[in-house]
Design a protein around this motif. Structure first.
Motif, PDB file in Angstrom:
ATOM      1  N   LYS A   1       0.835  -1.201   0.000  1.00 24.63           N
ATOM      2  CA  LYS A   1       0.000   0.000   0.000  1.00 24.63           C
ATOM      3  C   LYS A   1       0.873   1.256   0.000  1.00 24.63           C
ATOM      4  CE  LYS A   1      -3.850   2.265   2.366  1.00 24.63           C
ATOM      5  NZ  LYS A   1      -4.792   2.218   3.497  1.00 24.63           N
ATOM      6  N   THR A   2       1.970   1.206   0.761  1.00 24.66           N
ATOM      7  CA  THR A   2       2.908   2.337   0.787  1.00 24.66           C
ATOM      8  C   THR A   2       3.462   2.602  -0.609  1.00 24.66           C
ATOM      9  OG1 THR A   2       3.501   1.890   3.085  1.00 24.66           O
ATOM     10  CG2 THR A   2       5.028   3.211   1.803  1.00 24.66           C
ATOM     11  N   HIS A   3       3.878   1.518  -1.315  1.00 27.06           N
ATOM     12  CA  HIS A   3       4.370   1.675  -2.687  1.00 27.06           C
ATOM     13  C   HIS A   3       3.299   2.307  -3.575  1.00 27.06           C
ATOM     14  CE1 HIS A   3       8.217  -0.201  -2.280  1.00 27.06           C
ATOM     15  NE2 HIS A   3       7.712  -1.340  -1.843  1.00 27.06           N
TER      16      HIS A   3
ATOM     17  N   PRO B   1     -10.717   6.915  -1.700  1.00 28.58           N
ATOM     18  CA  PRO B   1      -9.929   5.709  -2.015  1.00 28.58           C
ATOM     19  C   PRO B   1     -10.401   4.498  -1.221  1.00 28.58           C
ATOM     20  CG  PRO B   1      -8.682   7.193  -0.620  1.00 28.58           C
ATOM     21  CD  PRO B   1      -9.927   7.932  -1.007  1.00 28.58           C
ATOM     22  N   VAL B   2     -10.151   3.319  -1.803  1.00 31.21           N
ATOM     23  CA  VAL B   2     -10.481   2.040  -1.177  1.00 31.21           C
ATOM     24  C   VAL B   2      -9.318   1.091  -1.428  1.00 31.21           C
ATOM     25  CG1 VAL B   2     -11.935  -0.016  -1.395  1.00 31.21           C
ATOM     26  CG2 VAL B   2     -12.997   2.217  -1.285  1.00 31.21           C
ATOM     27  N   SER B   3      -9.026   0.221  -0.460  1.00 34.28           N
ATOM     28  CA  SER B   3      -8.001  -0.804  -0.666  1.00 34.28           C
ATOM     29  C   SER B   3      -8.487  -2.124  -0.090  1.00 34.28           C
ATOM     30  CB  SER B   3      -6.689  -0.390  -0.008  1.00 34.28           C
ATOM     31  OG  SER B   3      -6.847  -0.299   1.395  1.00 34.28           O
TER      32      SER B   3
ATOM     33  N   ILE C   1      -7.314   1.499  -4.919  1.00 34.05           N
ATOM     34  CA  ILE C   1      -8.048   2.252  -5.924  1.00 34.05           C
ATOM     35  C   ILE C   1      -8.249   3.686  -5.434  1.00 34.05           C
ATOM     36  CG2 ILE C   1     -10.120   2.303  -7.348  1.00 34.05           C
ATOM     37  CD1 ILE C   1     -10.439  -0.683  -6.755  1.00 34.05           C
ATOM     38  N   TYR C   2      -7.887   4.658  -6.309  1.00 34.58           N
ATOM     39  CA  TYR C   2      -7.934   6.060  -5.933  1.00 34.58           C
ATOM     40  C   TYR C   2      -8.826   6.826  -6.928  1.00 34.58           C
ATOM     41  CZ  TYR C   2      -3.707   4.550  -3.564  1.00 34.58           C
ATOM     42  OH  TYR C   2      -2.800   3.867  -2.788  1.00 34.58           O
ATOM     43  N   PRO C   3      -9.596   7.784  -6.447  1.00 32.31           N
ATOM     44  CA  PRO C   3     -10.371   8.633  -7.356  1.00 32.31           C
ATOM     45  C   PRO C   3      -9.448   9.608  -8.064  1.00 32.31           C
ATOM     46  CG  PRO C   3     -10.616   9.398  -5.108  1.00 32.31           C
ATOM     47  CD  PRO C   3      -9.816   8.130  -5.036  1.00 32.31           C
ATOM     48  N   LEU C   4      -9.746   9.919  -9.321  1.00 26.63           N
ATOM     49  CA  LEU C   4      -8.982  10.900 -10.089  1.00 26.63           C
ATOM     50  C   LEU C   4      -9.739  12.221 -10.013  1.00 26.63           C
ATOM     51  CD1 LEU C   4      -8.022   8.670 -13.141  1.00 26.63           C
ATOM     52  CD2 LEU C   4      -6.564   9.349 -11.231  1.00 26.63           C
ATOM     53  N   LEU C   5      -9.314  13.059  -9.082  1.00 33.99           N
ATOM     54  CA  LEU C   5      -9.982  14.329  -8.821  1.00 33.99           C
ATOM     55  C   LEU C   5      -9.002  15.471  -9.020  1.00 33.99           C
ATOM     56  CD1 LEU C   5     -11.883  13.385  -5.551  1.00 33.99           C
ATOM     57  CD2 LEU C   5     -12.918  13.775  -7.771  1.00 33.99           C
ATOM     58  N   ASP C   6      -9.344  16.372  -9.899  1.00 32.41           N
ATOM     59  CA  ASP C   6      -8.536  17.574 -10.081  1.00 32.41           C
ATOM     60  C   ASP C   6      -9.415  18.752  -9.674  1.00 32.41           C
ATOM     61  OD1 ASP C   6      -6.592  19.352 -10.750  1.00 32.41           O
ATOM     62  OD2 ASP C   6      -7.044  19.348 -12.890  1.00 32.41           O
ATOM     63  N   LYS C   7      -9.109  19.258  -8.464  1.00 31.85           N
ATOM     64  CA  LYS C   7      -9.998  20.237  -7.850  1.00 31.85           C
ATOM     65  C   LYS C   7     -11.376  19.595  -7.667  1.00 31.85           C
ATOM     66  CE  LYS C   7      -7.288  24.096  -9.590  1.00 31.85           C
ATOM     67  NZ  LYS C   7      -7.225  25.301 -10.443  1.00 31.85           N
TER      68      LYS C   7
ATOM     69  N   VAL D   1      -8.299   5.080 -10.659  1.00 30.96           N
ATOM     70  CA  VAL D   1      -7.138   4.285 -11.080  1.00 30.96           C
ATOM     71  C   VAL D   1      -6.866   3.233 -10.022  1.00 30.96           C
ATOM     72  CG1 VAL D   1      -5.490   5.843 -10.003  1.00 30.96           C
ATOM     73  CG2 VAL D   1      -4.729   4.352 -11.853  1.00 30.96           C
ATOM     74  N   GLU D   2      -6.500   2.070 -10.476  1.00 29.25           N
ATOM     75  CA  GLU D   2      -6.208   0.945  -9.570  1.00 29.25           C
ATOM     76  C   GLU D   2      -4.740   0.552  -9.693  1.00 29.25           C
ATOM     77  OE1 GLU D   2      -6.707  -3.797  -9.819  1.00 29.25           O
ATOM     78  OE2 GLU D   2      -8.473  -2.613 -10.330  1.00 29.25           O
ATOM     79  N   ILE D   3      -4.077   0.438  -8.537  1.00 25.72           N
ATOM     80  CA  ILE D   3      -2.706  -0.100  -8.466  1.00 25.72           C
ATOM     81  C   ILE D   3      -2.800  -1.344  -7.606  1.00 25.72           C
ATOM     82  CG2 ILE D   3      -0.322   0.357  -7.801  1.00 25.72           C
ATOM     83  CD1 ILE D   3      -1.091   3.392  -7.904  1.00 25.72           C
ATOM     84  N   SER D   4      -2.408  -2.489  -8.121  1.00 23.45           N
ATOM     85  CA  SER D   4      -2.635  -3.704  -7.341  1.00 23.45           C
ATOM     86  C   SER D   4      -1.489  -4.690  -7.487  1.00 23.45           C
ATOM     87  CB  SER D   4      -3.961  -4.365  -7.740  1.00 23.45           C
ATOM     88  OG  SER D   4      -3.920  -4.751  -9.095  1.00 23.45           O
ATOM     89  N   VAL D   5      -1.421  -5.562  -6.499  1.00 24.92           N
ATOM     90  CA  VAL D   5      -0.432  -6.643  -6.501  1.00 24.92           C
ATOM     91  C   VAL D   5      -1.200  -7.959  -6.498  1.00 24.92           C
ATOM     92  CG1 VAL D   5      -0.291  -6.615  -3.998  1.00 24.92           C
ATOM     93  CG2 VAL D   5       1.547  -7.633  -5.295  1.00 24.92           C
ATOM     94  N   SER D   6      -0.720  -8.914  -7.304  1.00 23.12           N
ATOM     95  CA  SER D   6      -1.437 -10.188  -7.411  1.00 23.12           C
ATOM     96  C   SER D   6      -1.266 -11.011  -6.152  1.00 23.12           C
ATOM     97  CB  SER D   6      -0.924 -10.988  -8.613  1.00 23.12           C
ATOM     98  OG  SER D   6       0.391 -11.432  -8.363  1.00 23.12           O
ATOM     99  N   MET D   7      -2.224 -11.882  -5.899  1.00 19.35           N
ATOM    100  CA  MET D   7      -2.113 -12.773  -4.735  1.00 19.35           C
ATOM    101  C   MET D   7      -0.919 -13.708  -4.884  1.00 19.35           C
ATOM    102  SD  MET D   7      -4.188 -11.819  -2.520  1.00 19.35           S
ATOM    103  CE  MET D   7      -3.831 -13.133  -1.366  1.00 19.35           C
TER     104      MET D   7
END
Length: 881
Positions: free
Chosen positions: A56-58, A152-154, A168-174, A181-187
């Motif tokens: 999650k830190t990465h 965001p949700v993880s 998963i993070y929302p793409l919010l500009d102002k 966008v989702e950044i994930s690591v496989s099981m």
């Protein structure tokens, strides 16, 4: 002699006591087994959480530095176009912008980078860029949640291609929402990591229904049935054909399938082929639906449980033997009491039961008198022969005859009582042990005339003593097989050992007897020299204060290796009144090595990472020391108590003065902020300011891992833009844009501090004359000078806003209307007395109002404006409220 009814009760007593003792023993053992199982379950859960938090830190670092930037939002703005060609160009542009950084994060086992549009359409999968456009609604609940709630949700979730731990993070500009966008690591990566950290067989099973519902049909070939449960599948890339040992063990526990379905963590142990395995099931839930969808299974042998199983058998046998002895002793006592009562305490019967006979010896006539019990002791018929010295000696064991004669003669000569223990040979050739005790009588001339004594059969007593000694030896063996060092020592600088078990040999390589009374070496001598003096000082201080202690330090074993140990101890007083220390020394080298691994893992991070208990830093990574210019934590702590002491006081960032009174510490205060507000500024060793995004994760219930990601370039560029957007370009006072974007937060913060929001509206009296007489350029200079003067005399948190032309308002914290009036009156006098260049007699008129709960701020400003109008009409250069 007891009756049959009494004879029956002793076996019943024996059986009952044995059953109770075994039940208690088994209960205690079961508790110990449960404690070990709970510890295993907790350790593996912490390991899993630590691994996912590291990923999650990465993910947060990557999102903050590479995605949450203006360039990406410009691309995503195009991605939301209705023009298909523009969408495709945006997809290619997004792919080209991030493919290099995506390949870099894959080195950290990050597998998936997936962009989605606000309607949950898949826009770009970096792991399979050719597959896009499918709608994830109903398949990826977390994506739908983020796009709907814009937060965001993880957590774990099955996807159409891969499952994994997703961030998963929302793409919010102002205020503009461009998707998520989702950044994930496989099981697969998480399970491999678990296998490395736990040094165990680790498997992963997922619900069959979850896979069939969500995975593309052509991807179902990646899953095969699990023999753990019919409702679950293996993922082939993780499990292959499955772990045969694990399947065999689980099949011996039919209740496992039902336990898995409860969705709770559980484990059990299984003796198998000479080892005892602990099998632990860690449930995995879908973060959004809260449904249990999968489980991680860890299976590994446990030496502690192997020891308990063996000890269980030994202790139960030992207890049954001991209870048998106690029952027998109880039988003897009860039998004796019954006989004494039955025979009315007849002397002969007492002697028979006690196996204690009396005797008298006439030294002049050489005659001996024995009671009946003496004959019984010698297993002959009472009074069947006339006793004599020779007859008596004929019963004595040949090897003891000399001792009996010499000790008896010696006691006569020295005129002292005697006590002689020796053996006799019975007519049936059996051997008994007797104690002879007595005293001598002398005449007035000092001649020996009589001896009165007893003969006591102590065979049973000696046998009991031998059995007790055997039990003591067995208990000593148990103590010596405990893996931790048990010790008693004197309270001195050398830790002089009075007792230590054999575990010291396994840990240090030196035999236990060499430490007793420092016969070969002192325990203090094997303590690492770097720890020795400090440790001794700490222990003696703790004991002096009457406190128990627990310290970690290093020792040097017999082959020169360093071993980390944890010593706990307390002061106690022996029966003799001697003050000593009793304690336990445990080998914690493996735990220290695990901590070193964590340190190495954190050291490779390109951001500052610390572990803190909210008050002090427990450890920090290399980036920390490079940035601040310190060699180690000890050196840093000489100058600062906490990393929070380095936070720069700047309103654009979080710092300690922004903490609310009810917040316990800076970590809690940051946790109360949204992710976008968790930004601090710190200066490096060259006094250069950097901006950091802060992410906080629990390491355990008492401490946090905190990551400081350097976002200086993006942040300071953003601040410059914000300053331009919220500042009046002529006077540098705040403008109406700032007012509209900030007023709600200002009012909310004032209310949190149990206050209200004050409004002062003022303008320059006869400002038109200044422009008419001196020109607009001089008028502009007057406006700038006025702002400088007012800013010097208002508080740091008060906000001066140019409302229009020569009209200004001040928004600030106030308790009541009197506070606002005093502030306005003070500024009126300051402006009146200030010498403005080209306009010496400048004055201002003021209208004030206080914002009430539930009132629109526009209505408050309108009230202040009305008061300003009254001030103008009433002669100017005055305050109306």
């Amino acid at each position: 002699m007891t009756n049959k009814k009494n004879l029956i009760k002793y076996p019943l007593i024996f059986i009952t006591l044995s059953a109770i003792a075994i039940f208690i023993s088994n209960y205690q053992i079961k508790n110990h087994e449960k404690e070990i199982l709970d510890q295993e379950k907790e350790l593996l859960s912490i390991t899993y959480n630590t691994i996912t938090k590291a990923y999650k830190t990465h993910a947060e670092i990557y999102f903050s530095t590479k995605i949450n930037v203006p360039a990406i939002y410009e691309i995503m703005k195009k991605a939301n176009s209705n023009d298909i060609l523009e969408k495709n160009r945006a997809r290619e542009e997004l792919y080209d912008s991030l493919i290099d950084s995506y390949n870099s994060i894959k080195l950290f086992r990050i597998r998936q980078l997936h962009f989605h549009l606000p309607n949950n359409d898949s826009f770009l999968r970096f792991h399979k860029p050719e597959r896009y456009g499918d709608n994830l609604t109903g398949i990826r609940d977390t994506v739908a949640y983020v796009n709907k709630h814009k937060e965001p949700v993880s957590g774990f979730e099955e996807g159409k291609i891969y499952n994994g731990y997703r961030f998963i993070y929302p793409l919010l500009d102002k205020k503009e929402h461009y998707g998520s966008v989702e950044i994930s690591v496989s099981m697969y990566e998480i399970i491999q990591h678990m296998r490395d950290e736990a040094v165990a067989n680790v498997e992963f099973i997922i619900k069959k229904s979850e896979v069939r519902e969500k995975v593309f049909d052509d991807e179902l070939k990646n899953y095969i049935p699990s023999k753990i449960s019919d409702d679950y599948l293996y993922e082939k890339s993780i499990s292959g054909d499955g772990d045969k040992l694990l399947e065999t063990i689980v099949n011996t526990h039919p209740e496992t399938k039902k336990q898995i379905s409860t969705g709770a963590a559980f484990n059990f142990f299984t003796p198998y082929e000479g080892k005892v395995y602990i099998t632990t099931f860690i449930p995995i839930y879908n973060k959004y639906t809260k449904k249990h969808v999968a489980s991680i299974i860890v299976n590994r042998p446990n030496l502690s449980l192997e020891y308990i199983v063996e000890k269980d058998r030994f202790i139960n046998i030992l207890m049954v033997l001991f209870i048998g002895l106690l029952t027998y002793a109880y039988y003897r006592i009860q039998n004796s009491a019954w006989v004494l009562k039955k025979k009315n305490s007849a002397l002969n019967e007492i002697q028979r039961i006690a196996k204690l006979g009396s005797c008298e010896f006439d030294a002049k006539t050489k005659k001996i008198l024995w009671s009946d019990e003496v004959y019984n002791i010698f297993k002959t018929k009472p009074q069947s022969f006339e006793p004599s010295s020779d007859k008596f000696l004929s019963f004595v064991h040949p090897q003891d005859v000399g001792k009996v004669k010499s000790e008896f003669a010696k006691s006569v000569k020295e005129k002292k009582p005697y006590l002689i223990q020796h053996r006799i040979i019975n007519p049936d050739k059996s051997i008994s042990y007797i104690n002879e005790a007595g005293y001598h009588v002398y005449d007035e001339n000092g001649e020996h005339i009589q001896t009165i004594g007893t003969i006591h059969d102590v065979t049973n007593i000696i046998e009991y003593e031998e059995k007790i000694k055997s039990i003591e030896n067995e208990l000593e063996s148990i103590i010596n097989h405990i893996p931790d060092i048990l010790f008693r020592c004197k309270i001195d600088d050398e830790m002089t050992m009075l007792f230590v078990n054999n575990a010291i040999y396994k840990i240090t390589g030196y035999k236990a007897e060499g430490f007793i009374l420092n016969s070969v070496r002192s325990y203090r001598s094997i303590i690492d020299p770097q720890d020795r003096e400090t440790l001794t000082k700490w222990i003696l201080q703790a004991l002096k204060n009457g406190n128990d202690y627990s310290f970690e330090y290093r020792i040097i074993n017999s082959i020169g290796d360093t071993v980390w140990v944890r010593e706990t101890g307390k002061k106690t007083i022996t029966k003799e009144g001697l003050e000593i220390v009793e304690g336990l020394i445990s080998d914690i080298t493996s735990q220290k090595n695990a901590m070193d691994k964590l340190q190495k893992f954190i050291d490779i991070q390109d951001s500052i990472v610390i572990l803190t208990d909210e008050k002090k830093i427990l450890f920090a990574n290399k980036k920390f020391f490079d940035f601040f210019g310190y060699k180690n934590l000890e050196e840093f702590k000489k100058d600062y108590n906490c990393i929070c002491d380095k936070f720069v006081k700047d309103d654009n960032f979080f710092y300690l003065d922004k903490m609310l009174p009810k917040e316990e510490n800076w970590v809690r205060s940051l946790l109360n902020l949204s992710g976008r507000e968790r930004i601090v500024s710190m200066t490096n060793s060259k006094n250069q300011a950097h901006a950091f995004s802060v992410s906080i994760n629990n390491y355990d219930p008492q401490s946090y891992i905190i990551n400081f990601s350097d976002i200086s370039d993006t942040m300071f560029e953003k601040l410059q833009l914000e300053i331009k957007a919220v500042r009046d370009q002529l006077t540098n006072a705040y403008n109406r844009n700032y007012f509209e974007s900030s007023i709600e937060n200002i009012i909310s913060n004032n209310e949190k501090q149990n206050g209200k929001t004050g409004v002062i509206m003022f303008d320059i009296d006869h400002f038109k004359n200044v422009n008419d007489n001196y020109g607009h350029s001089v008028g502009d200079e007057v406006l700038k000078s006025l702002v400088e003067v007012v800013n010097r005399f208002i508080r740091k948190d008060d906000k001066l806003i140019r409302w229009g032309g020569e009209e200004f308002i001040i928004i600030f914290y106030a308790k009541n209307i009197e506070d606002i009036k005093k502030e306005a009156e003070h500024l009126r006098v300051v402006i009146q007395n200030h010498k403005f260049e080209h306009a010496n007699n400048l004055t201002c008129s003021f209208g004030v109002a206080m914002h009430e709960e539930g009132e629109l701020i526009e209505d408050t400003i309108k009230k202040a404006d009305e008061k300003l109008y009254i001030a103008k009409k009433s002669g100017r250069n005055r305050v109306e409220f």
